[in-house]
Design a protein around this motif. Structure first.
Motif, PDB file in Angstrom:
ATOM      1  N   ILE A   1       0.840  -1.200   0.000  1.00 15.12           N
ATOM      2  CA  ILE A   1       0.000   0.000   0.000  1.00 15.12           C
ATOM      3  C   ILE A   1       0.872   1.245   0.000  1.00 15.12           C
ATOM      4  N   SER A   2       1.948   1.193   0.760  1.00  9.28           N
ATOM      5  CA  SER A   2       2.744   2.407   0.914  1.00  9.28           C
ATOM      6  C   SER A   2       4.164   2.051   1.331  1.00  9.28           C
TER       7      SER A   2
ATOM      8  N   ALA B   1       8.374   3.160   7.710  1.00  7.07           N
ATOM      9  CA  ALA B   1       7.583   1.930   7.656  1.00  7.07           C
ATOM     10  C   ALA B   1       7.012   1.693   6.264  1.00  7.07           C
TER      11      ALA B   1
ATOM     12  N   ALA C   1      -4.347  -4.767   7.282  1.00  3.84           N
ATOM     13  CA  ALA C   1      -3.227  -3.920   6.863  1.00  3.84           C
ATOM     14  C   ALA C   1      -2.082  -4.249   7.812  1.00  3.84           C
TER      15      ALA C   1
ATOM     16  N   PRO D   1      -8.209   2.380  12.539  1.00  6.80           N
ATOM     17  CA  PRO D   1      -8.181   0.952  12.194  1.00  6.80           C
ATOM     18  C   PRO D   1      -8.062   0.143  13.488  1.00  6.80           C
TER      19      PRO D   1
ATOM     20  N   MET E   1      -3.382  -4.592  11.663  1.00  7.47           N
ATOM     21  CA  MET E   1      -4.613  -3.862  12.000  1.00  7.47           C
ATOM     22  C   MET E   1      -5.670  -4.078  10.930  1.00  7.47           C
ATOM     23  N   GLU E   2      -6.852  -3.601  11.237  1.00  3.86           N
ATOM     24  CA  GLU E   2      -7.967  -3.661  10.307  1.00  3.86           C
ATOM     25  C   GLU E   2      -7.610  -2.938   9.010  1.00  3.86           C
TER      26      GLU E   2
ATOM     27  N   ILE F   1      -8.613  -0.692   6.038  1.00  5.88           N
ATOM     28  CA  ILE F   1      -9.636   0.311   5.742  1.00  5.88           C
ATOM     29  C   ILE F   1      -9.736   0.457   4.224  1.00  5.88           C
TER      30      ILE F   1
ATOM     31  N   TYR G   1      -3.071  13.928   5.188  1.00  9.90           N
ATOM     32  CA  TYR G   1      -2.377  12.709   4.771  1.00  9.90           C
ATOM     33  C   TYR G   1      -2.673  11.531   5.690  1.00  9.90           C
TER      34      TYR G   1
ATOM     35  N   LEU H   1      -8.137   8.789   6.346  1.00  7.62           N
ATOM     36  CA  LEU H   1      -8.691   8.044   5.219  1.00  7.62           C
ATOM     37  C   LEU H   1     -10.191   8.267   5.170  1.00  7.62           C
TER      38      LEU H   1
ATOM     39  N   ILE I   1      -5.515   7.585  10.898  1.00  8.49           N
ATOM     40  CA  ILE I   1      -4.440   6.572  10.913  1.00  8.49           C
ATOM     41  C   ILE I   1      -3.124   7.179  11.393  1.00  8.49           C
ATOM     42  N   ASP I   2      -2.098   6.339  11.424  1.00  9.69           N
ATOM     43  CA  ASP I   2      -0.723   6.756  11.681  1.00  9.69           C
ATOM     44  C   ASP I   2      -0.544   7.356  13.082  1.00  9.69           C
TER      45      ASP I   2
HETATM   46  P1  ADP Z   1       3.637   6.549   7.380  1.00 14.02           P
HETATM   47  O1  ADP Z   1       4.388   6.731   8.646  1.00 14.02           O
HETATM   48  O2  ADP Z   1       4.459   5.933   6.316  1.00 14.02           O
HETATM   49  O3  ADP Z   1       2.959   7.827   6.937  1.00 14.02           O
HETATM   50  P2  ADP Z   1       0.919   5.474   7.735  1.00 14.02           P
HETATM   51  O4  ADP Z   1       0.474   4.765   8.968  1.00 14.02           O
HETATM   52  O5  ADP Z   1       0.386   6.837   7.505  1.00 14.02           O
HETATM   53  O6  ADP Z   1       2.521   5.455   7.737  1.00 14.02           O
HETATM   54  O7  ADP Z   1       0.575   4.550   6.504  1.00 14.02           O
HETATM   55  C1  ADP Z   1       1.009   4.873   5.199  1.00 14.02           C
HETATM   56  C2  ADP Z   1      -0.133   4.737   4.204  1.00 14.02           C
HETATM   57  O8  ADP Z   1      -0.640   3.403   4.227  1.00 14.02           O
HETATM   58  C3  ADP Z   1      -1.324   5.611   4.541  1.00 14.02           C
HETATM   59  O9  ADP Z   1      -1.213   6.885   3.974  1.00 14.02           O
HETATM   60  C4  ADP Z   1      -2.482   4.846   3.948  1.00 14.02           C
HETATM   61  O10 ADP Z   1      -2.609   5.151   2.571  1.00 14.02           O
HETATM   62  C5  ADP Z   1      -2.052   3.412   4.095  1.00 14.02           C
HETATM   63  N1  ADP Z   1      -2.643   2.775   5.287  1.00 14.02           N
HETATM   64  C6  ADP Z   1      -2.156   2.819   6.549  1.00 14.02           C
HETATM   65  N2  ADP Z   1      -2.938   2.121   7.399  1.00 14.02           N
HETATM   66  C7  ADP Z   1      -3.954   1.614   6.648  1.00 14.02           C
HETATM   67  C8  ADP Z   1      -5.098   0.787   6.947  1.00 14.02           C
HETATM   68  N3  ADP Z   1      -5.334   0.342   8.182  1.00 14.02           N
HETATM   69  N4  ADP Z   1      -5.928   0.457   5.925  1.00 14.02           N
HETATM   70  C9  ADP Z   1      -5.678   0.894   4.669  1.00 14.02           C
HETATM   71  N5  ADP Z   1      -4.631   1.662   4.326  1.00 14.02           N
HETATM   72  C10 ADP Z   1      -3.764   2.026   5.305  1.00 14.02           C
END
Ligand code: ADP
Ligand code: MN
Length: 255
Positions: A55-56, A61, A75, A132, A144-145, A147, A196, A199, A207-208
């Motif tokens: 996803i990212s 991370a 996720a 999540p 985690m869940e 989303i 950012y 969601l 999130i995050d």
């Molecule tokens: P970072 O520290 O890299 O910003 P994030 O926790 O924001 O970490 O996660 C990075 C990306 O992953 C988010 O911008 C989102 O698009 C996706 N993401 C994170 N958690 C979830 C989730 N539980 N379900 C779906 N997508 C997620």
């Protein structure tokens, strides 16, 4: 070797033989020995049946889409055990009164960071913030869940061009509500709240939570100020009739 095969199985490589897939390339690049062992452990416990997409990929991370043994979508956030963010992570953890002993070695420090994000998710839920659902953490891996539907849900930033003024107003009220509830009722601050890290999936989901901390942290007011500033600036630019920063700050911190 056993673990290598188990990981290949989790990535679906034996069936698909897609050794040039993005998933395989990224996994190969970021999964060190500890991470592979941790994933294998979570696999045996049925918490991660398969990982099927990236996803990212971030600085500290990477987030993968996956499925557990019961077929639920998950996720999986996997912290890098070697990160250039070591200093920042150390400083943030050192200021958190909930964190006791701080390991000297970077790998173990990242484990503490991962655990803290998990605890933050649990704590945020208590104060009625939609996040999540945390499932399990171990070492540098947080499950985690998921989303989203087929695809992960978009961030506000991803869809801002298609949002109406009324959407921005609702999202601003939601976000300000989160800041206030966390601070006043939860004695907590997110610390990286922005377009950012929200969601949109049948409503906003925050999130995050890796930087989130408690009010007792000597950095908490600074983090609150940052969240307020980012949120007020962003929604102000989108035409929302936002609160005055100083008023809001004074209302919350009481100075
Ligand atoms: P970072 O520290 O890299 O910003 P994030 O926790 O924001 O970490 O996660 C990075 C990306 O992953 C988010 O911008 C989102 O698009 C996706 N993401 C994170 N958690 C979830 C989730 N539980 N379900 C779906 N997508 C997620
Ligand atoms: Mn983020």
């Amino acid at each position: 070797e056993v673990i290598e095969r188990e990981i290949e199985g989790m990535l679906g490589l034996r069936e698909r033989r897609e050794k040039d897939s993005d998933l395989y390339k990224i996994a190969n690049e970021v999964f060190d020995r500890t991470t592979k062992e941790t994933l294998a452990y979570l696999h045996r416990r049925g918490k991660i049946e398969a990982l099927y997409g990236v996803i990212s990929t971030g600085k500290e991370a990477n987030v993968f889409a996956g499925v557990d043994a019961e077929g639920n979508r998950i996720a999986v956030k996997i912290y890098r055990t070697y990160t250039t963010e070591f200093r920042r992570i150390w400083e943030y953890l050192a200021a958190d009164p909930r964190v006791g002993y701080l390991p000297k070695d970077m790998r173990k420090l990242v484990f503490v960071w991962t655990r803290r994000e998990f605890k933050n998710l649990q704590r945020a839920i208590k104060y009625a913030v939609r996040v999540p659902e945390p499932v399990i953490f171990r070492n540098n891996v947080l499950v985690m869940e998921f989303i989203g539907d087929e695809l992960p849900a978009p961030r506000i930033k991803d869809v801002e061009r298609s949002l109406e003024p009324s959407d921005f107003e609702e999202l601003y009220d939601f976000t300000m509500g989160v800041i206030e509830r966390l601070w006043k009722r939860g004695d907590m601050v997110h610390g990286d709240l922005s377009e950012y890290n929200i969601l949109l999936h049948e409503g906003p989901v925050v999130i995050d939570w890796s930087q989130a901390t408690v009010k007792r942290n000597r950095m908490s007011v600074e983090l609150l100020r940052r969240d307020l500033r980012n949120v007020i600036n962003y929604f102000g630019r989108k035409g929302v009739d936002v609160d005055d920063f100083d008023d809001k700050f004074r209302e919350l911190v009481g100075v």
